[in-house]
Enzyme design. Sequence first.
Site, mmCIF file in Angstrom:
data_model
loop_
_atom_site.group_PDB
_atom_site.id
_atom_site.type_symbol
_atom_site.label_atom_id
_atom_site.label_comp_id
_atom_site.label_asym_id
_atom_site.label_seq_id
_atom_site.Cartn_x
_atom_site.Cartn_y
_atom_site.Cartn_z
ATOM 1 N N TYR A 1 -46.675 198.812 151.401
ATOM 2 C CA TYR A 1 -45.601 199.215 150.489
ATOM 3 C C TYR A 1 -46.131 199.421 149.070
ATOM 4 O O TYR A 1 -45.866 200.435 148.432
ATOM 5 C CB TYR A 1 -44.471 198.162 150.483
ATOM 6 C CG TYR A 1 -43.530 198.440 149.351
ATOM 7 C CD1 TYR A 1 -42.585 199.447 149.467
ATOM 8 C CD2 TYR A 1 -43.661 197.777 148.130
ATOM 9 C CE1 TYR A 1 -41.758 199.784 148.401
ATOM 10 C CE2 TYR A 1 -42.847 198.100 147.055
ATOM 11 C CZ TYR A 1 -41.900 199.098 147.198
ATOM 12 O OH TYR A 1 -41.107 199.433 146.136
ATOM 13 N N ASP B 1 -38.917 200.284 151.091
ATOM 14 C CA ASP B 1 -38.502 198.933 150.706
ATOM 15 C C ASP B 1 -37.153 198.630 151.370
ATOM 16 O O ASP B 1 -36.640 199.435 152.152
ATOM 17 C CB ASP B 1 -38.450 198.800 149.173
ATOM 18 C CG ASP B 1 -37.316 199.621 148.558
ATOM 19 O OD1 ASP B 1 -36.676 200.409 149.287
ATOM 20 O OD2 ASP B 1 -37.062 199.467 147.348
ATOM 21 N N GLU C 1 -44.127 196.717 140.622
ATOM 22 C CA GLU C 1 -43.825 196.675 142.059
ATOM 23 C C GLU C 1 -44.061 195.283 142.646
ATOM 24 O O GLU C 1 -43.319 194.830 143.497
ATOM 25 C CB GLU C 1 -44.661 197.720 142.814
ATOM 26 C CG GLU C 1 -44.209 199.142 142.561
ATOM 27 C CD GLU C 1 -42.762 199.411 142.988
ATOM 28 O OE1 GLU C 1 -42.257 198.711 143.883
ATOM 29 O OE2 GLU C 1 -42.132 200.309 142.416
#
Length: 385
Positions: free
Chosen positions: A135, A153, A52
């Site tokens: 996030y 996102d 990520e």
Amino acid sequence: MRRRGRTAPTALELPAGLDAGVIEGLWRWYEATARDLPWRRSRDAYAIWVSEVMLQQTQVITVIPYYERWIARFPDVASLAAADEAEVLLLWEGLGYYRRARNLLRAAREVVEHHGGVVPREPDVFRALPGVGEYTTAAVFSLAFDDDLAVLDGNVKRVLARLVALDQPPSVPRVHKKLSALAQQLLPAGQGVAALHNQAMMELGARVCTPRSPSCEGCPLAAPCRARAEGAAESYPRKAARKAVPLQQLAVAVLADARGRLLLYQRPYGGMLAGLWDLPAVVLRDDHDEALAPEAVTDVVVEAALQATLRADHGLEVAVGEALPAVDHAYSHLRVRLHPRRCFLRARPRAERAAESGPRWLALADLGARALPRATRKVLASFER
Ligand code: SF4
């Protein structure tokens, strides 16, 4: 006089027809068509965390080899925490936004020091680690543990903005909050499907609901989608007014000593490309200290700037020779044009003063073992030709 208080942003309304059956259709579509990406084969929180972080601001196709090399070298938090920063930056070289790599390293060391080398299981504790934001926390905890945290996102924002035909730019903080609440509302709570749902939303944005020419005909959310009904999918999300990205011109010295070694220095911590090794360079400015316009960059200007900089910063007298091809490079907030020149020492450097004060004379063959900015590698490639 009445003072105006801050009002909470009004929630976005889901479009009619966006029910559990449609969401399940989205999941079935994902299960049938999902790309086989290396990080999707793991539910290990550390591996997902690494992927990520790499995927922020970087395309999937670029990330794959970096991710595979990283996991092969640092398979767990402990192996990363024990690594030298120089090696970490070298493995990251070319991905850009190097702060991400340094933060991952710092975070891994904190996890070893304070959490027994195991990614903390509480989102709030994880969120407090260096470089970890809302996030990343939602992505890691939903994908690894099926915690009911919706991800938001760029791909998911675009899908949601189109679904509800959102008339405001998602980059505005209060609009971002509304989208975040909407994403959470769409994720069925308590069913243990957060990984599946989040992956499906992100995949839809990446492959179907694309920025240009979205494939609405094959989209599992087509029926309730307001932007599709308007026939105006591409006009969403609305864009905020763009600030012009400034262009900076730099003179760059490719300076070799009698043994063919090049002068490089390590960029200071706290600035751009911190910790990377780079060629000596100077930003070209006019008499009013303004960035020089492209048409004002001449051989005379570049030569004078390099001679003055190398004299002032390194105590070196140089002759400036052949121009190497200019290199253009774009960062998120800045575009640069590098004007590299082959340079030669007019006199031997005073002892090894340069080596002691930071810069080093390095053989070209040794540069593979150090992390350099991508634009600098391009300059060196034309130097070697
Ligand atoms: Fe995006 Fe079109 Fe699907 Fe709407 S129908 S979510 S615009 S791909």
